[in-house]
Write a protein that holds these residues in place. Sequence first.
Motif, PDB file in Angstrom:
ATOM      1  N   MET A 284       0.515  -0.726  -0.165  1.00  0.00           N
ATOM      2  CA  MET A 284      -0.037  -0.030  -0.131  1.00  0.00           C
ATOM      3  C   MET A 284       0.673   1.412  -0.270  1.00  0.00           C
ATOM      4  O   MET A 284       2.184   1.136   0.335  1.00  0.00           O
ATOM      5  CB  MET A 284      -1.107   0.035   1.167  1.00  0.00           C
ATOM      6  N   THR A 285       0.446   2.086  -0.880  1.00  0.00           N
ATOM      7  CA  THR A 285       1.487   3.673  -0.591  1.00  0.00           C
ATOM      8  C   THR A 285       0.052   4.221  -0.293  1.00  0.00           C
ATOM      9  O   THR A 285      -1.330   4.926  -0.355  1.00  0.00           O
ATOM     10  CB  THR A 285       1.276   4.142  -1.857  1.00  0.00           C
ATOM     11  N   PHE A 286       1.161   5.699   0.679  1.00  0.00           N
ATOM     12  CA  PHE A 286       0.207   6.467   1.139  1.00  0.00           C
ATOM     13  C   PHE A 286       1.357   7.922   1.209  1.00  0.00           C
ATOM     14  O   PHE A 286       1.634   7.735   2.179  1.00  0.00           O
ATOM     15  CB  PHE A 286      -0.337   6.362   2.509  1.00  0.00           C
ATOM     16  N   ASP A 287       0.269   9.172   0.959  1.00  0.00           N
ATOM     17  CA  ASP A 287       1.121  10.428   0.784  1.00  0.00           C
ATOM     18  C   ASP A 287       0.981  11.062   1.426  1.00  0.00           C
ATOM     19  O   ASP A 287      -0.333  11.324   2.257  1.00  0.00           O
ATOM     20  CB  ASP A 287       0.878  11.167  -0.300  1.00  0.00           C
ATOM     21  N   THR A 288       1.669  11.851   2.157  1.00  0.00           N
ATOM     22  CA  THR A 288       2.070  12.187   3.797  1.00  0.00           C
ATOM     23  C   THR A 288       1.867  13.463   3.109  1.00  0.00           C
ATOM     24  O   THR A 288       1.778  14.221   4.844  1.00  0.00           O
ATOM     25  CB  THR A 288       2.791  11.840   4.978  1.00  0.00           C
ATOM     26  N   SER A 289       2.451  14.259   2.781  1.00  0.00           N
ATOM     27  CA  SER A 289       2.627  15.415   1.984  1.00  0.00           C
ATOM     28  C   SER A 289       1.358  16.486   2.396  1.00  0.00           C
ATOM     29  O   SER A 289      -0.284  16.277   2.027  1.00  0.00           O
ATOM     30  CB  SER A 289       2.914  15.234   0.256  1.00  0.00           C
ATOM     31  N   GLY A 290       1.882  18.072   2.725  1.00  0.00           N
ATOM     32  CA  GLY A 290       0.247  18.237   3.365  1.00  0.00           C
ATOM     33  C   GLY A 290      -0.156  18.587   4.048  1.00  0.00           C
ATOM     34  O   GLY A 290      -1.696  19.285   3.408  1.00  0.00           O
ATOM     35  N   LYS A 291      -0.224  16.940   4.731  1.00  0.00           N
ATOM     36  CA  LYS A 291      -1.707  16.918   5.361  1.00  0.00           C
ATOM     37  C   LYS A 291      -0.811  17.395   6.499  1.00  0.00           C
ATOM     38  O   LYS A 291      -0.046  16.823   7.245  1.00  0.00           O
ATOM     39  CB  LYS A 291      -1.980  15.859   5.625  1.00  0.00           C
ATOM     40  N   PRO A 292      -2.253  18.104   7.478  1.00  0.00           N
ATOM     41  CA  PRO A 292      -2.022  17.785   9.119  1.00  0.00           C
ATOM     42  C   PRO A 292      -1.031  16.389   9.870  1.00  0.00           C
ATOM     43  O   PRO A 292      -2.431  15.188   9.367  1.00  0.00           O
ATOM     44  CB  PRO A 292      -2.939  19.175   9.882  1.00  0.00           C
ATOM     45  N   LEU A 293      -0.904  16.505  11.237  1.00  0.00           N
ATOM     46  CA  LEU A 293      -0.321  15.320  11.622  1.00  0.00           C
ATOM     47  C   LEU A 293      -1.554  14.250  12.086  1.00  0.00           C
ATOM     48  O   LEU A 293      -1.541  13.321  11.453  1.00  0.00           O
ATOM     49  CB  LEU A 293       0.292  15.475  12.603  1.00  0.00           C
TER      50      LEU A 293
END
Length: 311
Positions: A284-293
Motif C-alpha cells: 500500500m502507498t500513502f502520501d503524507t504531503s501537506g496534511k496536518p499530523l
Amino acid sequence: MKQTAAMQPVEPADHDTAPDDAREARDPFLVGMGERVRLLRARRGLTRKALAKEADVSERYLANLESGVGNASVLFLRQLTKALNCTLAEIVGDETTSSADWLRIRELLYGRDHDTLKRARVALEEMLATAPQDPNRRNRIALIGLRGAGKSTLGRMLADELKMPFVELNRVIEQLAGCPPAEIHALYGASAYRRYEHRALEAVIAEHPRAVIASPGGLVSEPTTLNALLAHCFTVWLQATPEEHMRRVIAQGDLRPMSGNKEAMDDLKRILEGRGEFYGRADMTFDTSGKPLAECYLSLRDRLAARIASE
C-alpha cells in the motif's frame, strides 16, 4: 586513497566542461554504463563521494565513468560491484540476452505497463516460492520510505492504538553492532551495514509476531532484505514530495542535507527516482504531503485497516 597502476585513468574532460563535439562523440556503451552506475548509486542513496570512498577509487575517475567518458578497467568495475553490492552484468550489460528463454521472457514483458509487470512478478513469485506464507504477515506493519516521510511519528501512533510493539530497525541494528549505523558505515563500510540490516530484520521477525516496524530508507535497495520484509510484513510506503522530505528533516534539527551541498535537492530527487520502483512493491502507498499530523494519521489508520481486512 590507493589505486593500482592499471586503474589510473587517462584524465578526460569533466562532464560539465567537455566541449559539445566531445559529448556527442561518446561511445554509447560507455554512456549506458555510466547511466547504470548512476542509477545503482542513487538506489543505494550514495553520493558520488561516498561511493568513491567505499570502493577506494578516485572520485574524478568515477565522475568520468558516470559521464560516459571514462574507459574503466575491469579491476575498477569489480571494486564498484563490491561497493554497490551488484553483479558486473548489471553495470556492463544486460544478462537477459544470455539464453533463448531469457530473450523470450524479455519479449513477453517488453513494453508492458506497470500494473501488468506487477501481476507477472506476483505470478512468478507464487510459482517459484518454496516457503509457506507467514501466518503473521498481516500482524506486522512495516513502514518504508525516505527519512522525513513520517515513519517514526506515524508508526508510534499506530502501535499505540493497535497495542503493538513499535520497533525502529535502526535501533536494532545499533544493538547488534554495538555502535550507531553511521559508525558502522565509517568503520566497516556499506556492505557491513547491509549485513547488519538484514540480521536486524530477521531478529525482529523472529521476536515479534505483532509489531509496527519503521525501516531505514535504503533497505529497499537490497533485494534479499526487501523480499524478506515483503514476505513477513504488510508493507506501507509513506510518500512525500522531495520538498516535504527536506523541510521535515531540517525541522528535526538536522542541517546536514544542506551543509556544503548546493545540489542536495537534486540528490534527493535522484534517490527517490532510483528507489521509486522498489518502494512501489509495497502492499500500500500513502502520501503524507501537506496534511496536518492528526488528519494524516486518521486517514492512514482507516485506509490501512480497510486494506488489511480485504487481504
